[in-house]
Design an enzyme around this catalytic site. Structure first.
Site, mmCIF file in Angstrom:
data_model
loop_
_atom_site.group_PDB
_atom_site.id
_atom_site.type_symbol
_atom_site.label_atom_id
_atom_site.label_comp_id
_atom_site.label_asym_id
_atom_site.label_seq_id
_atom_site.Cartn_x
_atom_site.Cartn_y
_atom_site.Cartn_z
ATOM 1 N N TRP A 149 -51.166 25.706 22.636
ATOM 2 C CA TRP A 149 -51.730 24.514 23.279
ATOM 3 C C TRP A 149 -53.131 24.759 23.845
ATOM 4 O O TRP A 149 -53.997 23.893 23.792
ATOM 5 C CB TRP A 149 -50.792 23.966 24.357
ATOM 6 C CG TRP A 149 -51.287 22.652 24.910
ATOM 7 C CD1 TRP A 149 -51.649 22.399 26.196
ATOM 8 C CD2 TRP A 149 -51.515 21.422 24.181
ATOM 9 N NE1 TRP A 149 -52.073 21.088 26.317
ATOM 10 C CE2 TRP A 149 -51.999 20.481 25.093
ATOM 11 C CE3 TRP A 149 -51.353 21.051 22.831
ATOM 12 C CZ2 TRP A 149 -52.324 19.173 24.721
ATOM 13 C CZ3 TRP A 149 -51.680 19.747 22.458
ATOM 14 C CH2 TRP A 149 -52.151 18.838 23.397
ATOM 15 N N GLU B 243 -58.907 23.720 23.686
ATOM 16 C CA GLU B 243 -60.256 24.288 23.605
ATOM 17 C C GLU B 243 -61.005 23.745 22.376
ATOM 18 O O GLU B 243 -62.205 23.477 22.434
ATOM 19 C CB GLU B 243 -60.176 25.823 23.589
ATOM 20 C CG GLU B 243 -59.750 26.363 24.962
ATOM 21 C CD GLU B 243 -59.143 27.765 24.942
ATOM 22 O OE1 GLU B 243 -59.235 28.452 23.911
ATOM 23 O OE2 GLU B 243 -58.565 28.169 25.974
ATOM 24 N N GLN C 155 -62.844 33.486 23.173
ATOM 25 C CA GLN C 155 -62.672 32.339 22.262
ATOM 26 C C GLN C 155 -63.599 31.175 22.616
ATOM 27 O O GLN C 155 -64.123 30.504 21.742
ATOM 28 C CB GLN C 155 -61.210 31.899 22.285
ATOM 29 C CG GLN C 155 -60.913 30.766 21.341
ATOM 30 C CD GLN C 155 -59.446 30.695 20.975
ATOM 31 O OE1 GLN C 155 -58.891 31.648 20.423
ATOM 32 N NE2 GLN C 155 -58.809 29.598 21.269
ATOM 33 N N HIS D 256 -53.311 28.797 15.130
ATOM 34 C CA HIS D 256 -51.841 28.717 15.195
ATOM 35 C C HIS D 256 -51.398 27.518 16.041
ATOM 36 O O HIS D 256 -50.214 27.208 16.081
ATOM 37 C CB HIS D 256 -51.292 30.016 15.770
ATOM 38 C CG HIS D 256 -51.584 30.221 17.241
ATOM 39 N ND1 HIS D 256 -52.817 29.974 17.813
ATOM 40 C CD2 HIS D 256 -50.790 30.629 18.254
ATOM 41 C CE1 HIS D 256 -52.762 30.250 19.106
ATOM 42 N NE2 HIS D 256 -51.552 30.645 19.400
ATOM 43 N N HIS E 17 -50.228 31.128 29.385
ATOM 44 C CA HIS E 17 -49.807 30.545 30.661
ATOM 45 C C HIS E 17 -50.839 30.851 31.746
ATOM 46 O O HIS E 17 -51.140 30.008 32.595
ATOM 47 C CB HIS E 17 -48.432 31.093 31.076
ATOM 48 C CG HIS E 17 -47.326 30.639 30.160
ATOM 49 N ND1 HIS E 17 -46.403 29.691 30.514
ATOM 50 C CD2 HIS E 17 -47.024 30.987 28.892
ATOM 51 C CE1 HIS E 17 -45.564 29.482 29.506
ATOM 52 N NE2 HIS E 17 -45.926 30.264 28.508
ATOM 53 N N ASP F 16 -45.265 27.726 37.252
ATOM 54 C CA ASP F 16 -45.162 27.635 35.786
ATOM 55 C C ASP F 16 -43.785 27.080 35.397
ATOM 56 O O ASP F 16 -42.769 27.403 36.018
ATOM 57 C CB ASP F 16 -45.330 29.035 35.188
ATOM 58 C CG ASP F 16 -45.363 28.996 33.670
ATOM 59 O OD1 ASP F 16 -46.467 28.915 33.116
ATOM 60 O OD2 ASP F 16 -44.283 29.025 33.039
ATOM 61 N N GLY G 39 -42.663 28.883 18.294
ATOM 62 C CA GLY G 39 -42.609 28.133 19.562
ATOM 63 C C GLY G 39 -42.946 26.657 19.404
ATOM 64 O O GLY G 39 -42.460 25.970 18.500
ATOM 65 N N THR H 49 -47.613 24.032 30.595
ATOM 66 C CA THR H 49 -48.825 24.506 29.912
ATOM 67 C C THR H 49 -48.814 24.228 28.397
ATOM 68 O O THR H 49 -49.477 24.929 27.635
ATOM 69 C CB THR H 49 -49.027 26.017 30.160
ATOM 70 O OG1 THR H 49 -47.865 26.705 29.690
ATOM 71 C CG2 THR H 49 -49.217 26.331 31.627
HETATM 72 N N1 UDP Z 1 -57.795 33.968 23.621
HETATM 73 C C1 UDP Z 1 -59.037 34.544 23.716
HETATM 74 N N2 UDP Z 1 -59.342 35.591 22.902
HETATM 75 C C2 UDP Z 1 -58.477 36.108 21.993
HETATM 76 C C3 UDP Z 1 -57.195 35.490 21.867
HETATM 77 C C4 UDP Z 1 -56.894 34.426 22.681
HETATM 78 O O1 UDP Z 1 -59.874 34.123 24.518
HETATM 79 O O2 UDP Z 1 -58.842 37.071 21.300
HETATM 80 C C5 UDP Z 1 -57.423 32.894 24.558
HETATM 81 C C6 UDP Z 1 -57.546 31.507 23.973
HETATM 82 O O3 UDP Z 1 -58.855 31.010 24.188
HETATM 83 C C7 UDP Z 1 -56.499 30.731 24.769
HETATM 84 C C8 UDP Z 1 -55.432 31.777 25.048
HETATM 85 O O4 UDP Z 1 -56.062 33.047 24.933
HETATM 86 O O5 UDP Z 1 -57.039 30.269 25.987
HETATM 87 C C9 UDP Z 1 -54.273 31.720 24.077
HETATM 88 O O6 UDP Z 1 -53.456 30.639 24.384
HETATM 89 P P1 UDP Z 1 -52.815 29.711 23.286
HETATM 90 O O7 UDP Z 1 -51.992 28.702 24.028
HETATM 91 O O8 UDP Z 1 -53.851 29.165 22.383
HETATM 92 O O9 UDP Z 1 -51.908 30.650 22.405
HETATM 93 P P2 UDP Z 1 -50.889 31.852 22.724
HETATM 94 O O10 UDP Z 1 -51.718 33.078 22.793
HETATM 95 O O11 UDP Z 1 -50.183 31.530 24.009
HETATM 96 O O12 UDP Z 1 -49.993 31.847 21.536
#
Ligand code: UDP
Length: 468
Positions: A364, A369, A346, A361, A25, A123, A384, A146
């Site tokens: 979003w 990305e 990432q 996984h 988020h 949010d 989710g 989001t």
């Molecule tokens: N992310 C990152 N490094 C990590 C794990 C996650 O930069 O080691 C970032 C990823 O690029 C994204 C966010 O954290 O922007 C994760 O959001 P996402 O909606 O993909 O999944 P969530 O973590 O909410 O399940």
């Protein structure tokens, strides 16, 4: 290039943003804040304190030092009233409840900032709590959703589904029917949403989904071209009556300070040869599944960057990597890949030329990305909204989803299946070229660092309209 005159706001415009819990988020809110600030808008970013994860507090501190023009206002969270946390509760949903209860402090905070606010962007998980506050203060309130527009169709209509005649059978049976859209298989919906008893996720979707009609607009971090049918249904009043305009603001480009990690190991790998494996910021994988996954990666014969996560919340994730995956697997994976058990950047990994696939996984942000960098995806949703996003990934040609693989720690997926699937996906030239086409589409009309021209223009137009 975007027409700058179209995008610049009067200098007195002042927008506040209120994110919720978790990196999924926070990250898009930070990107949106930066985008608005680059359009001459004064931006105040409200940070609920403390955060659940260390990653959130670290990114916030980098963000405010990188962009001192963006003001920070802290919302100091209150102890919970009348709420007994259960050990089953997801700490991130629990934190949303804390923010929700603390939102009574918002009124004075919103009135205290100067110049007076033109709008608040909230949010989606805080809609029900915050809309009455902004209504009383006569501040326009835009909701930032989001996840995908497809997920939004479920979010805004879920409260009507259980009781509706159309769903009387399907709700019990195999599908959830949302008007004018294809039915959603019940197996794609998180089991806690379909339970008879109340739980945090269910209450959060029902209450906030209902309140969306009272907001002044809904923003979604998506592309119109890939989610046209959901957007048309939402804006045509088909999904639910009375919804304000839903705007696809385009994919939010990464912020430059996110892109700083040295990646020496990747620099030595051939172009497109490496699969990046991550399940996001809040999904822990069982030890048994980690063992199969690690062996599957080795068996695939591909190079890999594998981010191991052992606990949902990073503050509790203190074990050494070797103690999580064991000595033997540690030795095997080291030969072929880079394995870490800490936060990685990432964006830097996905943009690296050596990376040619993403086992994801399908959170979003990870999907957007992957689109932004043109990296095709092997989807392995875990909980989710992720099955709904994985379906979209497959439909638009960004990747493939092996639906027989279980989610949320169900049946273990064995190493041979994983190795086979990774080999197949990494060798899939069609997916590779489709991902590159989506990358072009995502960046089309974008002035780097500013976002989609059309989406941004519409957002600014809406904010201008609210001011006049
Ligand atoms: N992310 C990152 N490094 C990590 C794990 C996650 O930069 O080691 C970032 C990823 O690029 C994204 C966010 O954290 O922007 C994760 O959001 P996402 O909606 O993909 O999944 P969530 O973590 O909410 O399940």
């Amino acid at each position: 290039m975007a027409d700058t005159n179209e995008l610049i706001m009067p200098s007195s415009s002042h927008i506040a943003l209120l994110p919720s819990s978790g990196m999924g988020h926070l990250t898009p809110f930070l990107r949106l804040a930066h985008l608005l600030a680059s359009c001459n808008v004064k931006v105040t970013f409200i940070t609920p304190e403390p955060t659940v994860s260390l990653a959130e507090s670290q990114i916030l501190s980098h963000f405010f030092s990188a962009f001192p023009q963006i003001c920070q206002e802290k919302l100091h969270l209150l102890p919970l009233d009348n709420f007994s946390a259960s050990s089953e509760d997801d700490p991130f949903y629990h934190h949303i409840e804390v923010i929700r209860q603390s939102s009574r402090l918002l009124s004075s905070l919103l009135c205290s900032v100067s110049p007076p606010l033109s709008a608040l962007v909230t949010d989606m998980s805080l809609t029900a709590a915050v809309v009455p506050i902004t209504e009383a203060l006569k501040i326009p309130n835009f909701i930032f959703f989001t996840s995908s527009a497809k997920m939004l169709t479920l979010f805004v209509s879920f409260h009507t589904l259980a009781g509706s005649k159309a769903n009387a059978n399907s709700y019990e049976m195999d599908y959830i029917k949302i008007p004018t859209l294809e039915p959603i298989p019940r197996s794609w919906i998180p089991p806690s949403l379909l339970q008879d008893t109340n739980n945090l996720l269910k209450t959060y979707i029902i209450e906030n989904g209902k309140s969306m009609t009272k907001s002044d607009g809904i923003l979604v971090n998506t592309l119109e071209s890939i989610e046209q049918s959901s957007l048309l249904a939402l804006n045509g009043g088909k999904v639910i009556e009375g919804l304000p305009l839903v705007t696809a603001i385009g994919l939010l480009p990464p912020l430059y300070f996110e892109d700083h990690q040295p990646l020496a190991w990747l620099d030595d790998q051939p172009a497109g040869s490496v699969v990046y494996v991550s399940f996001g910021s809040r999904t822990a994988i069982t030890r048994e599944q980690l063992r199969e996954l690690g062996n599957g990666l080795v068996g695939s014969g591909c190079g890999f960057v594998w981010v191991v996560k052992d606990k949902k919340v990073d503050r509790e994730d203190g074990k050494e990597l070797v103690n999580v995956i064991g000595d033997e697997l540690m030795e095997r994976v080291k030969e072929k890949g880079m394995v870490v058990k800490h936060w990685v950047n990432q964006e830097s990994i996905l943009k690296h030329p050596a990376v040619g696939g993403f086992l994801s996984h399908c959170g979003w942000n990870s999907v957007t990305e992957a689109m932004w960098h043109g990296v095709h995806v092997l989807a392995w949703p875990q909980h989710g909204d992720q099955k709904i996003n994985a379906d979209l990934v497959e439909r638009i040609g960004l990747g493939t989803w092996e639906k027989s693989w279980s989610w949320g720690g169900g049946e273990i997926v064995m190493r041979e299946q994983i190795a086979e699937k990774i080999k197949e996906v990494m060798g899939n030239k069609l997916l590779r070229s489709q991902a590159m086409r989506i990358r072009e589409e995502a960046r089309n009309g974008i002035e780097l660092g500013r976002g989609s021209k059309k989406g941004l223009t519409e957002l600014i137009k809406m904010l201008k309209k609210e001011r006049s």
